[in-house]
Design a protein around this motif. Structure first.
Motif, PDB file in Angstrom:
ATOM      1  N   ALA A 213      49.627  53.367  33.051  1.00 56.89           N
ATOM      2  CA  ALA A 213      49.885  52.018  33.452  1.00 56.89           C
ATOM      3  C   ALA A 213      50.345  51.969  34.966  1.00 56.89           C
ATOM      4  CB  ALA A 213      51.034  51.451  32.582  1.00 56.89           C
ATOM      5  N   HIS A 214      49.731  50.981  35.610  1.00 50.25           N
ATOM      6  CA  HIS A 214      49.955  50.989  37.187  1.00 50.25           C
ATOM      7  C   HIS A 214      49.782  49.354  37.209  1.00 50.25           C
ATOM      8  CE1 HIS A 214      45.849  51.636  36.799  1.00 50.25           C
ATOM      9  NE2 HIS A 214      45.597  50.993  37.929  1.00 50.25           N
ATOM     10  N   GLU A 215      50.407  48.683  38.448  1.00 49.92           N
ATOM     11  CA  GLU A 215      50.012  47.332  38.802  1.00 49.92           C
ATOM     12  C   GLU A 215      48.727  47.284  39.607  1.00 49.92           C
ATOM     13  OE1 GLU A 215      53.563  45.724  40.584  1.00 49.92           O
ATOM     14  OE2 GLU A 215      54.459  45.435  38.831  1.00 49.92           O
ATOM     15  N   ARG A 216      47.835  46.204  39.177  1.00 51.37           N
ATOM     16  CA  ARG A 216      46.730  46.063  40.070  1.00 51.37           C
ATOM     17  C   ARG A 216      46.361  44.744  39.958  1.00 51.37           C
ATOM     18  NH1 ARG A 216      42.114  49.930  40.940  1.00 51.37           N
ATOM     19  NH2 ARG A 216      43.381  51.676  40.154  1.00 51.37           N
ATOM     20  N   LEU A 225      39.380  42.587  32.050  1.00 50.35           N
ATOM     21  CA  LEU A 225      40.199  42.442  33.258  1.00 50.35           C
ATOM     22  C   LEU A 225      39.454  43.465  34.143  1.00 50.35           C
ATOM     23  CD1 LEU A 225      43.732  42.994  31.664  1.00 50.35           C
ATOM     24  CD2 LEU A 225      42.616  40.825  32.435  1.00 50.35           C
ATOM     25  N   LEU A 226      38.706  42.946  35.175  1.00 49.81           N
ATOM     26  CA  LEU A 226      38.276  43.560  36.077  1.00 49.81           C
ATOM     27  C   LEU A 226      39.052  43.654  37.240  1.00 49.81           C
ATOM     28  CD1 LEU A 226      34.594  42.177  35.896  1.00 49.81           C
ATOM     29  CD2 LEU A 226      35.340  44.537  35.069  1.00 49.81           C
ATOM     30  N   ALA A 227      39.166  44.688  38.223  1.00 49.76           N
ATOM     31  CA  ALA A 227      40.102  44.777  39.226  1.00 49.76           C
ATOM     32  C   ALA A 227      39.235  44.212  40.447  1.00 49.76           C
ATOM     33  CB  ALA A 227      40.021  46.637  39.717  1.00 49.76           C
ATOM     34  N   VAL A 228      39.908  43.605  41.301  1.00 45.89           N
ATOM     35  CA  VAL A 228      39.511  43.303  42.623  1.00 45.89           C
ATOM     36  C   VAL A 228      39.378  44.190  43.509  1.00 45.89           C
ATOM     37  CG1 VAL A 228      40.008  41.780  44.629  1.00 45.89           C
ATOM     38  CG2 VAL A 228      40.803  40.900  42.472  1.00 45.89           C
ATOM     39  N   GLY A 229      37.993  44.634  43.860  1.00 44.81           N
ATOM     40  CA  GLY A 229      37.622  45.285  44.928  1.00 44.81           C
ATOM     41  C   GLY A 229      36.638  45.058  45.670  1.00 44.81           C
ATOM     42  N   PRO A 230      35.869  46.053  46.329  1.00 42.55           N
ATOM     43  CA  PRO A 230      34.639  45.832  46.995  1.00 42.55           C
ATOM     44  C   PRO A 230      33.223  45.670  46.495  1.00 42.55           C
ATOM     45  CG  PRO A 230      35.261  48.263  47.265  1.00 42.55           C
ATOM     46  CD  PRO A 230      36.311  47.269  46.781  1.00 42.55           C
ATOM     47  N   TYR A 231      33.475  45.901  45.192  1.00 40.04           N
ATOM     48  CA  TYR A 231      32.426  46.031  44.125  1.00 40.04           C
ATOM     49  C   TYR A 231      32.528  44.762  43.038  1.00 40.04           C
ATOM     50  CZ  TYR A 231      32.230  50.410  46.706  1.00 40.04           C
ATOM     51  OH  TYR A 231      32.261  51.362  47.864  1.00 40.04           O
ATOM     52  N   ARG A 233      34.169  41.033  42.685  1.00 37.77           N
ATOM     53  CA  ARG A 233      35.086  39.913  43.259  1.00 37.77           C
ATOM     54  C   ARG A 233      34.913  38.783  42.273  1.00 37.77           C
ATOM     55  NH1 ARG A 233      37.787  41.768  47.088  1.00 37.77           N
ATOM     56  NH2 ARG A 233      38.025  39.458  48.005  1.00 37.77           N
ATOM     57  N   PRO A 234      36.129  37.961  42.062  1.00 32.53           N
ATOM     58  CA  PRO A 234      36.201  36.783  41.270  1.00 32.53           C
ATOM     59  C   PRO A 234      35.244  35.914  41.786  1.00 32.53           C
ATOM     60  CG  PRO A 234      38.193  36.917  42.832  1.00 32.53           C
ATOM     61  CD  PRO A 234      37.287  38.520  42.784  1.00 32.53           C
ATOM     62  N   ARG A 235      34.828  35.148  40.545  1.00 29.80           N
ATOM     63  CA  ARG A 235      33.943  34.039  41.005  1.00 29.80           C
ATOM     64  C   ARG A 235      34.705  32.799  41.022  1.00 29.80           C
ATOM     65  NH1 ARG A 235      29.882  36.100  35.948  1.00 29.80           N
ATOM     66  NH2 ARG A 235      29.031  37.874  37.200  1.00 29.80           N
ATOM     67  N   ASP A 236      34.129  31.667  41.054  1.00 30.62           N
ATOM     68  CA  ASP A 236      34.607  30.512  41.064  1.00 30.62           C
ATOM     69  C   ASP A 236      35.276  30.243  39.804  1.00 30.62           C
ATOM     70  OD1 ASP A 236      34.044  29.987  43.603  1.00 30.62           O
ATOM     71  OD2 ASP A 236      32.387  28.648  42.998  1.00 30.62           O
ATOM     72  N   GLY A 237      36.619  29.941  39.878  1.00 30.44           N
ATOM     73  CA  GLY A 237      37.372  29.638  38.573  1.00 30.44           C
ATOM     74  C   GLY A 237      37.981  30.624  37.992  1.00 30.44           C
ATOM     75  N   GLU A 238      37.781  31.867  38.431  1.00 28.68           N
ATOM     76  CA  GLU A 238      38.374  33.268  38.059  1.00 28.68           C
ATOM     77  C   GLU A 238      39.531  33.544  38.791  1.00 28.68           C
ATOM     78  OE1 GLU A 238      34.412  35.537  36.080  1.00 28.68           O
ATOM     79  OE2 GLU A 238      35.267  35.982  38.339  1.00 28.68           O
ATOM     80  N   THR A 239      40.690  33.653  38.093  1.00 30.17           N
ATOM     81  CA  THR A 239      42.139  33.566  38.658  1.00 30.17           C
ATOM     82  C   THR A 239      42.688  35.064  38.978  1.00 30.17           C
ATOM     83  OG1 THR A 239      42.797  31.336  37.880  1.00 30.17           O
ATOM     84  CG2 THR A 239      44.566  32.921  38.743  1.00 30.17           C
ATOM     85  N   VAL A 240      43.036  35.316  40.307  1.00 28.37           N
ATOM     86  CA  VAL A 240      43.509  36.620  40.308  1.00 28.37           C
ATOM     87  C   VAL A 240      44.848  36.782  40.028  1.00 28.37           C
ATOM     88  CG1 VAL A 240      43.729  38.645  42.087  1.00 28.37           C
ATOM     89  CG2 VAL A 240      41.581  37.181  41.932  1.00 28.37           C
ATOM     90  N   ALA A 241      45.489  37.933  39.504  1.00 28.13           N
ATOM     91  CA  ALA A 241      46.672  38.192  39.105  1.00 28.13           C
ATOM     92  C   ALA A 241      46.842  39.322  39.139  1.00 28.13           C
ATOM     93  CB  ALA A 241      47.348  37.287  37.810  1.00 28.13           C
ATOM     94  N   GLN A 242      48.216  39.718  39.630  1.00 25.80           N
ATOM     95  CA  GLN A 242      48.547  41.197  39.434  1.00 25.80           C
ATOM     96  C   GLN A 242      49.261  41.555  37.986  1.00 25.80           C
ATOM     97  OE1 GLN A 242      52.267  43.071  41.610  1.00 25.80           O
ATOM     98  NE2 GLN A 242      50.528  43.830  42.873  1.00 25.80           N
ATOM     99  N   ARG A 243      48.654  42.670  37.547  1.00 27.85           N
ATOM    100  CA  ARG A 243      48.807  42.823  35.920  1.00 27.85           C
ATOM    101  C   ARG A 243      49.253  44.198  35.911  1.00 27.85           C
ATOM    102  NH1 ARG A 243      46.275  39.314  32.251  1.00 27.85           N
ATOM    103  NH2 ARG A 243      47.180  40.744  30.635  1.00 27.85           N
TER     104      ARG A 243
END
Length: 304
Positions: A213-216, A225-231, A233-243
């Motif tokens: 477990a770690h925060e990402r 749950l996909l990580a935000v990164g260079p490969y 990226r969230p699409r329109d309507g997809e909310t980023v949150a730290q989990r």
């Protein structure tokens, strides 16, 4: 005088370990140029640990091979390189990125690269003349992998025919193959994800930090749950949150999801996995959701 007797009880984990070690030694005896697929993922880490046990106090007599998509998690690549350096092993890397750069492969429209690994893998096997290829596949992971034998013949094109599987009665393994063919070997076939984690806990095997477990920063897509990164990226309507998350399996960052978790030790993960009702690939690998036969189709073409 009472004589103390040591316990001779063999646990299920002991039996699995013994079977895997036997497979490694059998391959060393039967084949000329074996190689271990090593990505820095938990199954390949356990596989390497077992290979070390099989030949101790000597070193591992096999080369390592990683088919690098170019989209791997940096924590996993750092772990891979540290282990290779520490143990003084030889690592061959087949780079998907190189194949894309020189036009031998094209990027997929969905941006994922797991399915692009087959040609670099087969080219590496052919160029190095590897005749036995150890993989960390387990039968509990997915339907196609459940069809595999421990010794699985591949034809001269690297293809797999599930109808052409040899019997393995009484743990007798047939490694016979013609020039150009090779055998995939799965020493963890009879292990489950829970067995793997029990073994990691018992043997105190270090893993890349993302398995705990770690925060990402993540976003949800198709129940993952996909990580935000260079490969990814969230699409329109997809909310980023730290989990607070961890990874059950690692692969191409663009299609490998995390799971919500507060498990920070192997013992914690054992409890978590024991309560899970879905395999790690089913829960976190988008490329395996393409169809009911997605993995089998790839394996027929030469995939892991």
């Amino acid at each position: 005088m009472r004589v103390a007797h040591m316990s001779t009880t063999v646990t299920e984990l002991d039996a699995l370990e013994s079977e895997s070690i036997f497979v490694f030694r059998e391959v060393a005896a039967e084949f000329e140029r074996p190689v271990i697929l090593f990505s820095g993922g938990k199954d390949s880490i356990v596989m390497l640990h077992l290979a070390r046990k099989a030949f101790a106090p000597a070193g591992v007599p096999f080369t390592l091979l990683h088919v690098d998509t170019g989209h791997n998690f940096p924590e996993v690549l750092a772990y891979r390189d540290a282990v290779v350096k520490e143990l003084g092993l030889r690592l061959e890397v087949a780079s998907v990125e190189d194949y894309i750069a020189d036009g031998r492969l094209r990027e997929r429209t969905d941006g994922t690269r797991n399915q692009l690994q087959t040609i670099p893998l087969l080219d590496a096997i052919n160029s190095h003349r590897f005749d036995a290829v150890f993989g960390g596949g387990r039968r509990d992971e997915e339907r196609a992998r459940a069809k595999e034998r421990i010794f699985s013949l591949r034809d001269e094109f690297g293809q797999w025919d599930p109808r052409n599987q040899r019997p393995e009665l009484w743990s007798l393994y047939n490694g016979k193959h013609r020039p150009g063919e090779h055998v995939r070997v799965f020493p963890l076939s009879n292990w489950t994800e829970l067995d793997i984690w029990h073994y990691i806990e018992r043997e105190q095997i270090p893993l890349p930090s993302i398995y705990y477990a770690h925060e990402r920063d993540v976003f949800e897509r198709d129940g993952m749950l996909l990580a935000v990164g260079p490969y990814s990226r969230p699409r329109d309507g997809e909310t980023v949150a730290q989990r607070l998350v961890r990874y059950r399996t690692v692969g191409d960052m663009s299609c490998t999801g995390a799971v919500a978790s507060d498990a920070t030790t192997a013992a914690d993960v054992v409890v978590e996995v024991a309560a899970s009702e879905i395999t790690e690939r089913g829960a976190t690998r988008a490329d395996d959701r393409a169809s009911e036969a997605a993995m089998e189709d790839r394996k027929r073409e030469g995939y892991f």
